[in-house]
Each structure stands twice: as structure tokens, then as C-alpha cells.
Design a protein around this motif. Structure first.
Motif, PDB file in Angstrom:
ATOM      1  N   LYS A   1     -32.651   5.790   7.770  1.00 14.64           N
ATOM      2  CA  LYS A   1     -33.298   5.167   8.922  1.00 14.64           C
ATOM      3  C   LYS A   1     -34.745   5.632   8.983  1.00 14.64           C
ATOM      4  CE  LYS A   1     -31.982   8.861  12.162  1.00 14.64           C
ATOM      5  NZ  LYS A   1     -31.286   9.179  13.428  1.00 14.64           N
ATOM      6  N   ARG A   2     -35.593   4.806   9.564  1.00 11.29           N
ATOM      7  CA  ARG A   2     -36.993   5.186   9.744  1.00 11.29           C
ATOM      8  C   ARG A   2     -37.109   6.092  10.970  1.00 11.29           C
ATOM      9  NH1 ARG A   2     -41.224   2.552   7.270  1.00 11.29           N
ATOM     10  NH2 ARG A   2     -40.612   0.951   5.759  1.00 11.29           N
TER      11      ARG A   2
ATOM     12  N   LYS B   1     -40.012   9.088  12.958  1.00 13.37           N
ATOM     13  CA  LYS B   1     -41.245   9.861  12.976  1.00 13.37           C
ATOM     14  C   LYS B   1     -40.882  11.334  13.035  1.00 13.37           C
ATOM     15  CE  LYS B   1     -45.446  10.703  15.670  1.00 13.37           C
ATOM     16  NZ  LYS B   1     -46.167  10.372  16.929  1.00 13.37           N
TER      17      LYS B   1
ATOM     18  N   GLU C   1     -44.176   8.622   9.890  1.00 13.30           N
ATOM     19  CA  GLU C   1     -42.902   7.939   9.701  1.00 13.30           C
ATOM     20  C   GLU C   1     -42.378   8.156   8.286  1.00 13.30           C
ATOM     21  OE1 GLU C   1     -42.329   3.449   9.610  1.00 13.30           O
ATOM     22  OE2 GLU C   1     -41.607   3.932  11.633  1.00 13.30           O
ATOM     23  N   VAL C   2     -41.076   8.406   8.178  1.00 15.05           N
ATOM     24  CA  VAL C   2     -40.400   8.597   6.894  1.00 15.05           C
ATOM     25  C   VAL C   2     -39.086   7.822   6.942  1.00 15.05           C
ATOM     26  CG1 VAL C   2     -41.383  10.906   6.603  1.00 15.05           C
ATOM     27  CG2 VAL C   2     -39.123  10.646   7.671  1.00 15.05           C
ATOM     28  N   VAL C   3     -38.415   7.757   5.803  1.00 20.74           N
ATOM     29  CA  VAL C   3     -37.037   7.279   5.765  1.00 20.74           C
ATOM     30  C   VAL C   3     -36.153   8.502   5.613  1.00 20.74           C
ATOM     31  CG1 VAL C   3     -35.313   5.922   4.534  1.00 20.74           C
ATOM     32  CG2 VAL C   3     -37.644   5.047   4.807  1.00 20.74           C
TER      33      VAL C   3
ATOM     34  N   VAL D   1     -35.705  13.445   3.467  1.00 16.86           N
ATOM     35  CA  VAL D   1     -36.679  12.449   3.903  1.00 16.86           C
ATOM     36  C   VAL D   1     -37.552  12.055   2.722  1.00 16.86           C
ATOM     37  CG1 VAL D   1     -36.740  13.194   6.309  1.00 16.86           C
ATOM     38  CG2 VAL D   1     -38.275  14.282   4.670  1.00 16.86           C
TER      39      VAL D   1
ATOM     40  N   GLY E   1     -41.011   9.277   1.509  1.00 18.04           N
ATOM     41  CA  GLY E   1     -42.088   8.414   1.977  1.00 18.04           C
ATOM     42  C   GLY E   1     -43.448   9.047   1.765  1.00 18.04           C
TER      43      GLY E   1
END
Length: 248
Positions: free
Chosen positions: A39-40, A42, A148-150, A164, A166
Motif C-alpha cells: 500500500k502507498r 507517507k 510516499e513509499v509502497v 518499503v 520507492g
């Protein structure tokens, strides 16, 4: 249900504080609530790395290296857990942590920066003791970035790791690579989240692979509440096109 709870404990039990694991297990569907498929979110990503570790280890036996690293990691992880961080992985003598996984909060950046300050203080404390004991001492460079990361499980069917990924993770990695021993460097994104609680020195901007423009970066001096009255942030006033690169 029992199998799901065991899976959660296996996955997170050694990466976050016991209180967070207990909180996860209270959900009606623990595994579903964690969105393990990705999920995305922050978050603030933290990296730290021992400076001069290779040279230092040449003067030590494998057993001495093992014992001191374990003591160091134990102390650092305790502080990360205290401030709600998730210890993602150890990469040799490097620590990667995420604030906060798996449940991001509005105070993640502040908790991450305070954790980094406390870790540097603890390193100074244990180094003083090690020096008295005739042991090798070291300093640590740290870097933090917010964005923001996945977040979720990544790997193969045989081995998964909750982590995480990204661009913002890569940026955090670049920052710790340029931090000198004893120095904690944060990105502009992290600074905007914590500027009301910390004193900083703005450093010369750095180039990051894949970015067209240099990034503004800041060195943490300390918490405003703990520094002498009148201490002020210092902002770098050189030309913005200058670039600071290389590993200290």
C-alpha cells in the motif's frame, strides 16, 4: 485465527516494539488489516552506518566485532522501538528503519528525528565506556527522508520481507552515505515536518542520482527544547547550483 496471529508475530515480533505487535493482534483480521500486498503510505525512512568500520574491524577479532555490533544494535533498536519505528533490516553495519510501519502516523518524522538524536547520544555514551575498557570505538552517520513509499511484503514465495520501496527510500540512502561520523542529515521534506522542534545547519545542496536539481539538506544540531537559549539555525548561503558529493 491462531495461525494468522502466529504469522504476525513471526513477521513483526523482532522488528517493532511488543506494544505495536499486541495492537496488531487486536484487529478482527490482523493480516488483512496490514495490507501485506502493498500500500502507498507517507513515512520517514532512516538509515545509519558506522564510519570506518572496515579499518576498525582489522584491529579486532571476529568475536570482538560480533559482540560490539550486537551491543550496538541492541541499544539502537531499543531507541527505534521506543519512538515507534520499524527495524526493516541490517545491511552489514548499517541499520534501516521506517517510521512508522505498518501504521503511519502524523508524528512519524518528529519521532524519527528524535530517535536519531537519541541514538547519537547513546553512541557517545557507549563509546566513552568502550574507550575506558580498551575497546575500539566508532562514529555513525545517519540520514532521514520523508515521503510516499509502497509498503508491504516483498520477495519470493519462499522468503518474504515486510519493507518499503520507492524513490524516497533511495533518497534516504543517499543522505546517510554523505553524512560524516556523528552527523545526522535530513532532507527538506523531513525538515518541513520537524522545523518547529529542531535546530539545524543547512548544508550545501547535494546531487542525487535520478534528480535533475540538487536537494536541500540539513544537519541536525539538536532539539530546540534541549539547546541553550539563543541557539539559532544556520542556513547555507552559497549558490544553489553548487553540489556536495562523495562519502565521508
Amino acid at each position: 485465527e491462531g495461525a494468522d496471529k502466529r504469522a504476525i508475530r513471526d513477521m513483526f515480533g523482532k522488528h517493532v516494539s511488543p506494544a505495536i505487535v499486541d495492537d496488531m493482534l487486536k484487529a478482527d483480521d490482523p493480516k488483512g488489516a496490514l495490507a501485506l500486498q502493498g500500500k502507498r503510505a507517507k513515512v520517514t525512512v532512516f538509515y545509519s552506518d558506522i564510519r570506518g568500520f572496515t579499518a576498525m574491524s582489522e584491529k579486532m577479532t571476529p568475536e570482538q566485532i560480533y559482540n560490539q555490533l550486537n551491543e550496538y544494535f541492541e541499544d539502537m533498536c531499543a531507541i527505534i522501538f521506543e519512538y515507534g519505528g520499524y527495524v526493516d533490516k541490517f545491511i552489514g553495519d548499517c541499520v534501516m528503519a521506517v517510521f512508522s510501519a505498518p501504521y503511519p502516523t502524523p508524528d512519524d518524522a518528529k519521532n524519527a528525528v528524535i530517535s536519531a538524536i537519541r541514538q547519537q547520544q547513546k553512541i557517545t555514551e557507549i563509546s566513552a565506556r568502550w574507550e575506558k575498557e580498551g575497546k575500539q570505538i566508532f562514529t555513525v552517520g545517519m540520514g532521514l527522508n520523508t515521503g510516499e513509499v509502497v509498503m508491504g511484503n516483498l520477495g519470493s514465495s519462499d522468503r518474504l520481507n515486510y519493507t518499503v520501496i520507492g524513490d524516497n527510500v533511495n533518497t534516504a540512502a543517499r543522505l546517510y552515505n554523505v553524512a560524516a561520523g556523528g552527523q545526522t542529515i535530513i532532507s527538506e521534506a523531513t525538515y518541513e515536518e520537524v522545523k518547529d522542534i529542531v535546530i539545524v545547519n543547512e548544508l550545501q545542496p547535494i546531487m542525487v542520482k535520478g534528480k535533475e536539481l540538487p536537494l536541500r539538506v540539513f544537519e541536525i544540531v539538536g532539539l530546540r527544547s534541549e539547546l541553550p537559549e539563543g541557539t539559532e539555525s544556520k542556513m547555507w548561503d552559497g549558490p544553489m547550483e553548487a553540489v556536495w558529493s562523495g562519502k565521508h
